[in-house]
Write an enzyme that holds these catalytic residues in place. Sequence first.
Site, mmCIF file in Angstrom:
data_model
loop_
_atom_site.group_PDB
_atom_site.id
_atom_site.type_symbol
_atom_site.label_atom_id
_atom_site.label_comp_id
_atom_site.label_asym_id
_atom_site.label_seq_id
_atom_site.Cartn_x
_atom_site.Cartn_y
_atom_site.Cartn_z
ATOM 1 N N TRP A 9 -12.003 42.218 140.362
ATOM 2 C CA TRP A 9 -10.947 42.617 141.165
ATOM 3 C C TRP A 9 -9.717 42.092 140.755
ATOM 4 O O TRP A 9 -9.749 40.932 140.254
ATOM 5 C CB TRP A 9 -11.103 41.808 142.583
ATOM 6 C CG TRP A 9 -10.195 42.160 143.625
ATOM 7 C CD1 TRP A 9 -9.682 43.244 143.952
ATOM 8 C CD2 TRP A 9 -9.658 41.201 144.419
ATOM 9 N NE1 TRP A 9 -8.841 43.104 144.986
ATOM 10 C CE2 TRP A 9 -8.759 41.861 145.404
ATOM 11 C CE3 TRP A 9 -9.767 39.804 144.482
ATOM 12 C CZ2 TRP A 9 -7.953 40.928 146.240
ATOM 13 C CZ3 TRP A 9 -9.174 39.004 145.290
ATOM 14 C CH2 TRP A 9 -8.129 39.672 146.184
ATOM 15 N N ASP A 66 -17.861 35.828 145.988
ATOM 16 C CA ASP A 66 -16.864 36.503 146.820
ATOM 17 C C ASP A 66 -17.368 37.700 147.548
ATOM 18 O O ASP A 66 -17.779 38.665 146.900
ATOM 19 C CB ASP A 66 -15.669 37.330 145.655
ATOM 20 C CG ASP A 66 -14.754 37.978 146.548
ATOM 21 O OD1 ASP A 66 -14.636 38.188 147.579
ATOM 22 O OD2 ASP A 66 -13.562 38.449 145.654
ATOM 23 N N LYS A 85 -13.305 44.938 155.432
ATOM 24 C CA LYS A 85 -13.729 46.371 155.426
ATOM 25 C C LYS A 85 -15.124 46.634 156.442
ATOM 26 O O LYS A 85 -14.968 47.552 157.130
ATOM 27 C CB LYS A 85 -14.607 46.490 154.020
ATOM 28 C CG LYS A 85 -13.828 46.859 152.845
ATOM 29 C CD LYS A 85 -12.551 45.868 152.338
ATOM 30 C CE LYS A 85 -11.723 46.582 151.261
ATOM 31 N NZ LYS A 85 -10.764 45.356 150.712
#
Length: 407
Positions: free
Chosen positions: A135, A217, A253
């Site tokens: 990311w 993460d 999300k």
Amino acid sequence: MAPSRFTKIKIAPPIEVFAVMKAFNDCTHEKKVNLSVGAYRTDDAKPWVLPVVRKVEAELAADMSLNHEYLPILGLESFSTAAAKMLLGADHQTIKDGKVTSIQVLSGTGGLRIAAEFLHRILNYDTFYISSPTWGNHRMIFNQAGFTNCVQYRYWNAETRGLDFDGMMEDLKNAPENSVIILHACAHNPTGVDPTEDQWKQIADVIEEKNLFPLFDSAYQGFASGDLDKDAWAVRHFADRGFEMMATQSFSKNFGLYNERIGNLMMIINDTSMIVPTRSQLTLLVRGSYSNPPSHGARIVSSVLNNEALFDEWRGCIKTMSGRIIEMRNGLRERLEKLGTPGNWDHITKQIGMFSFTGLTAAQAKHLADKYYIFLLSSGRINMCGLTTGNIDYVAEAIHDAVTNVK
């Protein structure tokens, strides 16, 4: 008047994903498609407010006992406790043993920043490992938190369009003791490629043997496969083995709460006498950063996670979202293969979660934008949610053209 103190400031390089979003928004072509931004979209290419979120928001609005006073510095405890149980499993032994502590943070990004500052300032760690690729924000977060030594471990195999497991293992074996290893809990961003359960076990073996520090993460639990437990397998395996570790959780999300910035930082500390000192240091880090977190989104998530009926309704929502993504993966692969697009496209369906590392080059991505008004990152990463039943044929035909004619 003296010259401006700001004359030496140089323009910072643009953040690609936001630059691509702007290009999409500025485009007026009727067939334009946005495959860049990491956010869920319906089959109408619209944002989706989850029905269960709407329901809870209405209940909160009608609750006259609520106000807008500050939350405690470490956030809403009913939220952070429930979030840790969601990640580890409500009956996990570490929770029963009192080894788990959690704090509410500003989504995944804020959680990673507080984690990085704690690891660097309090535990004095200075080397962190990120996957290649990872990311785009991981490196910046840790560098700005004070870490000076960033190392990439191999992850993406461009030839197979899958995991470079041997390279990953070799790099982790060469990591110095106490290096922080950032791991994607599921639905690796940007590749969509995850290790198998057996590979996760081998990764855990190396991290234990080399005395490395795992930081997970977790941005897509439930959103990746539709199964909360399956998406948390890697984190739970490390917890089962007795690792001390950290995990950041984002609810952007899986709850669709993007702008509410709701996240959790979970820590497992084997010496329970160290939990109170740890929380005291976290309090200072948060106080010096953003003082305390927002309440609205935290109350929504807490209400859902702590109510069995709402929890079941929410799980139905994440199955809807993950199911649509899987449908688009299958559809894109089928169309590319039917068109006879050069190359092997089975990686589209082997990958998981919101993103796919397609294997498209920067030149091919530019071709898609210039000729077809299809916007994606130069790395070839696409957001599968940007595909719909209305545009998937158009996108497949455009990709076919790009792969066939742009070297």
